[in-house]
Scaffold this motif. Sequence first.
Motif, PDB file in Angstrom:
ATOM      1  N   PRO A 196       6.200  -3.746   0.598  1.00 42.48           N
ATOM      2  CA  PRO A 196       5.966  -2.349   0.181  1.00 42.48           C
ATOM      3  C   PRO A 196       5.950  -1.396   1.375  1.00 42.48           C
ATOM      4  O   PRO A 196       4.892  -1.014   1.875  1.00 42.48           O
ATOM      5  CB  PRO A 196       4.592  -2.413  -0.505  1.00 42.48           C
ATOM      6  N   LEU A 241      -2.427  -1.538  -3.467  1.00 41.52           N
ATOM      7  CA  LEU A 241      -2.685  -0.315  -4.221  1.00 41.52           C
ATOM      8  C   LEU A 241      -2.778  -0.514  -5.739  1.00 41.52           C
ATOM      9  O   LEU A 241      -3.640   0.072  -6.376  1.00 41.52           O
ATOM     10  CB  LEU A 241      -1.613   0.735  -3.906  1.00 41.52           C
ATOM     11  N   ASN A 259      -6.194  -1.716  -6.477  1.00 43.19           N
ATOM     12  CA  ASN A 259      -7.276  -1.144  -5.686  1.00 43.19           C
ATOM     13  C   ASN A 259      -8.321  -0.517  -6.607  1.00 43.19           C
ATOM     14  O   ASN A 259      -8.006   0.170  -7.550  1.00 43.19           O
ATOM     15  CB  ASN A 259      -6.747  -0.069  -4.741  1.00 43.19           C
ATOM     16  N   ILE A 317      -4.190  -0.879   1.759  1.00 43.99           N
ATOM     17  CA  ILE A 317      -3.011  -0.035   1.508  1.00 43.99           C
ATOM     18  C   ILE A 317      -1.870  -0.821   0.877  1.00 43.99           C
ATOM     19  O   ILE A 317      -1.003  -0.248   0.220  1.00 43.99           O
ATOM     20  CB  ILE A 317      -2.538   0.667   2.803  1.00 43.99           C
ATOM     21  N   ARG A 355      -5.726   7.524   4.365  1.00 45.26           N
ATOM     22  CA  ARG A 355      -5.511   6.825   3.097  1.00 45.26           C
ATOM     23  C   ARG A 355      -6.636   5.835   2.822  1.00 45.26           C
ATOM     24  O   ARG A 355      -7.158   5.748   1.698  1.00 45.26           O
ATOM     25  CB  ARG A 355      -4.160   6.100   3.128  1.00 45.26           C
ATOM     26  N   CYS A 391       4.046   2.376   0.822  1.00 47.62           N
ATOM     27  CA  CYS A 391       2.594   2.498   0.901  1.00 47.62           C
ATOM     28  C   CYS A 391       2.047   2.062   2.254  1.00 47.62           C
ATOM     29  O   CYS A 391       0.879   2.290   2.565  1.00 47.62           O
ATOM     30  CB  CYS A 391       1.907   1.725  -0.233  1.00 47.62           C
ATOM     31  N   ASN A 392       2.924   1.446   3.072  1.00 50.22           N
ATOM     32  CA  ASN A 392       2.533   1.089   4.436  1.00 50.22           C
ATOM     33  C   ASN A 392       2.943   2.149   5.459  1.00 50.22           C
ATOM     34  O   ASN A 392       2.808   1.935   6.657  1.00 50.22           O
ATOM     35  CB  ASN A 392       3.142  -0.269   4.835  1.00 50.22           C
TER      36      ASN A 392
END
Length: 578
Positions: free
Chosen positions: A538, A470, A473, A467, A564, A541-542
């Motif tokens: 970040p 990203l 990814n 996560i 996610r 996104c966490n």
Amino acid sequence: MKIDADDKAVQDIFSLGYFKIPRFQRPYSWGEDEVNSFWSDIINESGDSYFIGSMVVYQTKRPYFGIVDGQQRLTTITLLLSVIRNGFISLGEENLAKGVHMYIEKANIDNDEEFIVSPETSFPYFQTHIQSYNGLRAKSDVGTEEKKLEFAFELLNQNLMSLIPELESSNNIQGNLFSCDSSDSVRILKDLRDKVLSLKLVFIQLDSEEDAYLIFETLNARGLDLTTSDLIKNLILKKLKRKNSVLDDAKESWNSLVKQFNGVNDKNITDSFLLHFWLSKYSYITDRRLFSAVKEYIGDSDAKARLLIEELLDSSVPYSRIVNPADAKWSREEYLIRDSLMLLKSFKVKQQSAMALSLLRAKDANIITLKVLKSVMHKLVCFHYAFNTITSQRSSGSISSNYSKIAIQLSQAQNNDEAQRAIHELDIFLRSKFPSENEFVVKFISMEYLNKKTKHKPAIAHALRLIVDLPSNGNGLSVDYHNLTIEHLIPQSTRNVDSTVIGSVGNLVLVDSKTNTEELKNSDPMNKIEILKGKGFPVGCNFLETDCFDESFVVERTNKIANRVYALVRKPIFGGIG
């Protein structure tokens, strides 16, 4: 010293005479894992026979043998034959039962009945309670060995009842939950009987007890049985005689092969390599049948023996990268391959090894591009993370057998188009076995990581990496995560919060060790989040954007991360599908 060594079927060995296991030999010691593995190998093996190891004997007087090595296998075979015999009795098949019993007990030259395998340490329990045909179960002292034998016997009996429910129904244990035609039951039992009697061992016969123990000590200098790699090595070197008084090409090639794995901390690494090589290039087979398959392949052909040793040597190079990726040499463009292999190793899965070997060989032969190799290796990581690491699913051999089929297809590819067809088959297979979102999420949210609960640490660390990472990814890891640590936002020392909440994924973040130890320390969660924001962490996104970091938020965040991560590991395999 005269040595007679040959691979023989159990049926032939048990027809040779009578085998005594002296009191000074170690007692029967197989437990649940060994017995179930033995059973599984027999049931899953589709061939007529397969190799189960070696035994060393010496002849005392005709037709009696002393067993120096192999007593565990022979005792277990006798246990299984006794279970099969009793199964025939339960089905009312007396003639078939007596036919099996002749491999347990038979008349000697004086026409007295005598047991074929006779261990002294468990006398008379083994003879009266297991080997006897409807005999009187005499009372006897029950020690550790007798309990081991009883457990193994009952375990094999339970396995047989699972295979043939009618046997259990006849004992009024399962009633009519399953229906099974009697003729089908007899056929299944006869098939199992035939498989057991066709099991093969390398039968090593010596002239004297002294010679037998000398050979035994040589073969087992480090307490190990004769391995499959020992047998295959001897088979190849026997076939490829040296043509030069100084240089032995075949032996040097074998030694070079073994040296490829010098840095691997696995005593069975050469055996594993030989199996995965065969699965990747020739056929799907169990490790027990590998020696027989190699022997059948080589036959009387010196050319095939030479080709095989050359292929093995070539494949040992990419395989060494698979089993020891951290120490292998990689170009910068190959780092994502290295990272994928390291992740698979951290997941403790080996099912994909034959497939990975075929892929690396295809790349070395320019059959596939580096871009394709990266993509497929990432798919394997995502699949096994979901299938093995999170949902802990068992494949019952289907994963390995399908990997083998596709790996062989790729090995036979002559160009990129043929290789792409194999990779397309791999995509279809991975999709068919990929866990559902519900399966994944249920298992994921149950994971915990605390100082005293570390089982799920690698799985959680990988999820937190996904996560955070990203932007890249889908292509693997883009940064070095070796120095990152898992931080508990609600400190582990907190007393008024349940430990399952503190250890859950929703309470965890991945940060560098310096930030963790010098800045976050034991601050409250909201203060830690502010510190992380200030360092450019970040947060979005966490899933850390909150005004109140409490237990309910931890639960909510755990579910968000689970969903996610599932989407992230599913996407490389399914792409835009579904």
